[in-house]
Design an enzyme around this catalytic site. Structure first.
Site, PDB file in Angstrom:
ATOM      1  N   ASN A 136      49.890  37.418  47.624  1.00 47.86           N
ATOM      2  CA  ASN A 136      49.846  38.880  47.451  1.00 47.86           C
ATOM      3  C   ASN A 136      50.213  39.597  48.740  1.00 47.86           C
ATOM      4  O   ASN A 136      50.857  40.644  48.710  1.00 47.86           O
ATOM      5  CB  ASN A 136      48.467  39.314  46.951  1.00 47.86           C
ATOM      6  CG  ASN A 136      48.344  39.146  45.445  1.00 47.86           C
ATOM      7  OD1 ASN A 136      48.986  39.870  44.685  1.00 47.86           O
ATOM      8  ND2 ASN A 136      47.563  38.167  45.013  1.00 47.86           N
ATOM      9  N   GLN A 186      52.376  38.954  37.842  1.00 46.70           N
ATOM     10  CA  GLN A 186      52.123  40.393  37.656  1.00 46.70           C
ATOM     11  C   GLN A 186      51.340  40.972  38.828  1.00 46.70           C
ATOM     12  O   GLN A 186      51.523  42.138  39.185  1.00 46.70           O
ATOM     13  CB  GLN A 186      51.379  40.640  36.339  1.00 46.70           C
ATOM     14  CG  GLN A 186      52.179  40.247  35.119  1.00 46.70           C
ATOM     15  CD  GLN A 186      53.585  40.837  35.141  1.00 46.70           C
ATOM     16  OE1 GLN A 186      53.762  42.030  35.391  1.00 46.70           O
ATOM     17  NE2 GLN A 186      54.596  40.009  34.903  1.00 46.70           N
ATOM     18  N   GLU A 187      50.441  40.183  39.418  1.00 55.97           N
ATOM     19  CA  GLU A 187      49.715  40.665  40.600  1.00 55.97           C
ATOM     20  C   GLU A 187      50.701  41.105  41.676  1.00 55.97           C
ATOM     21  O   GLU A 187      50.489  42.094  42.373  1.00 55.97           O
ATOM     22  CB  GLU A 187      48.814  39.563  41.171  1.00 55.97           C
ATOM     23  CG  GLU A 187      47.612  39.233  40.309  1.00 55.97           C
ATOM     24  CD  GLU A 187      46.681  38.259  40.999  1.00 55.97           C
ATOM     25  OE1 GLU A 187      46.456  38.385  42.204  1.00 55.97           O
ATOM     26  OE2 GLU A 187      46.180  37.341  40.314  1.00 55.97           O
ATOM     27  N   ASP A 220      30.021  48.921  45.980  1.00 55.76           N
ATOM     28  CA  ASP A 220      29.051  47.918  46.418  1.00 55.76           C
ATOM     29  C   ASP A 220      28.650  46.940  45.318  1.00 55.76           C
ATOM     30  O   ASP A 220      27.920  46.001  45.567  1.00 55.76           O
ATOM     31  CB  ASP A 220      27.827  48.557  47.109  1.00 55.76           C
ATOM     32  CG  ASP A 220      27.240  49.677  46.303  1.00 55.76           C
ATOM     33  OD1 ASP A 220      27.567  49.760  45.109  1.00 55.76           O
ATOM     34  OD2 ASP A 220      26.473  50.470  46.881  1.00 55.76           O
ATOM     35  N   GLU A 221      29.177  47.116  44.124  1.00 55.78           N
ATOM     36  CA  GLU A 221      28.974  46.108  43.084  1.00 55.78           C
ATOM     37  C   GLU A 221      30.244  45.257  43.014  1.00 55.78           C
ATOM     38  O   GLU A 221      31.358  45.821  42.902  1.00 55.78           O
ATOM     39  CB  GLU A 221      28.745  46.802  41.739  1.00 55.78           C
ATOM     40  CG  GLU A 221      27.848  46.037  40.804  1.00 55.78           C
ATOM     41  CD  GLU A 221      27.739  46.768  39.479  1.00 55.78           C
ATOM     42  OE1 GLU A 221      27.755  46.111  38.444  1.00 55.78           O
ATOM     43  OE2 GLU A 221      27.681  48.013  39.513  1.00 55.78           O
ATOM     44  N   HIS A 254      41.912  41.758  41.739  1.00 53.87           N
ATOM     45  CA  HIS A 254      41.079  40.769  41.055  1.00 53.87           C
ATOM     46  C   HIS A 254      41.867  40.207  39.865  1.00 53.87           C
ATOM     47  O   HIS A 254      42.471  40.972  39.111  1.00 53.87           O
ATOM     48  CB  HIS A 254      39.782  41.431  40.574  1.00 53.87           C
ATOM     49  CG  HIS A 254      38.886  40.473  39.871  1.00 53.87           C
ATOM     50  ND1 HIS A 254      38.131  39.528  40.551  1.00 53.87           N
ATOM     51  CD2 HIS A 254      38.652  40.270  38.561  1.00 53.87           C
ATOM     52  CE1 HIS A 254      37.461  38.800  39.672  1.00 53.87           C
ATOM     53  NE2 HIS A 254      37.755  39.230  38.468  1.00 53.87           N
TER      54      HIS A 254
END
Ligand code: GRF
Length: 230
Positions: free
Chosen positions: A28, A191-192, A160-161, A127
């Site tokens: 990436n 695709q990333e 923060d989660e 992600h």
């Protein structure tokens, strides 16, 4: 005698410095650097990847950075006594560059809430799933196990989660009947490599920003933030 204005212009900081934080392969990072060079981000957007920080000494991403003449920093978690000590060192390294944007591109560590707050709205992560499905690790195996028909990747502001921050952009791919983890991962990764540079560009241009825990769009269509691959 030295020309003072020349030395002044040499030390002028880049208007929009980007720092990329990695732990592994660096594909990436490569995609981001390639796109930034192809689209002349430096002159067109005044934006540049000014440093790469890795949490692993053997990360292949370091070679990617060096090949593009980007300075690298290695911060090994085992050299710090606690998660917050590591994050403080990371913040000190990042702040040397006064980054407009921090891109987590395969960074395999959970960050402390204090660290995340410090860079709110200036830090994005990629992600490999269509969040909020499959946060955490082993996303492709879990997607296959769940029998989903569509899978993908998400770029989001870091909150923060873990893997739950406001969504900026997503790319969806079909899941094929004969897919295994490797084939699905490869389809998503392709695709990333489109998604991350595009999302980063939109954030740098101020077209997507964090407001009240949501990614707000300014002057772009919603559709520009969704990639649908066949
Ligand atoms: C990517 O799948 C990314 O979504 C995830 O970690 C992987 C990093 O790959 N966060 P690379 O190091 O960019 O090749």
């Amino acid at each position: 005698m030295k020309n003072p204005s020349a030395s002044k212009s040499r030390t002028k900081p880049t208007p929009k410095p980007i720092v990329v934080v990695v732990s592994g392969r660096g594909s990436n990072l490569q995609a981001l650097l390639t796109r930034a060079e192809a689209e002349r981000w430096s002159s067109e957007l005044g934006a540049k990847v000014v440093a790469v920080v890795s949490s692993r000494a053997e990360a292949e991403a370091l070679a990617v950075a060096r090949a593009h003449d980007v300075p690298v920093h290695i911060l090994l978690p085992e050299q710090f006594g606690s998660r917050s000590a590591f994050d403080e060192a990371l913040a000190r390294t990042l702040d040397r560059y006064a980054p407009d944007l921090i891109v987590l591109a395969g960074f395999m560590r959970v960050l402390t809430p204090a660290f995340v707050r410090r860079y709110a709205g200036r830090m994005v992560n990629i992600h490999p799933s269509l969040l909020p499905s499959f946060p955490g690790l082993d996303t492709h195996r879990r997607a296959l196990g769940a029998g989903v028909r569509v899978h993908g990747a998400t770029v989001h502001f870091v909150s923060d989660e873990v893997d739950a921050g406001p969504i900026i952009a997503q790319a969806a791919v079909p899941v094929h009947a004969d897919d295994d983890e490797a084939s699905l991962a490869a389809r998503v990764l392709q695709q990333e490599h489109r998604l991350l540079p595009q999302a980063v560009r939109h954030v740098l241009e101020g077209r997507v920003r964090l407001s009240e825990r949501r990614a707000v769009l300014v002057g772009i269509e919603h559709g520009e933030l969704s990639l649908l691959a066949s």
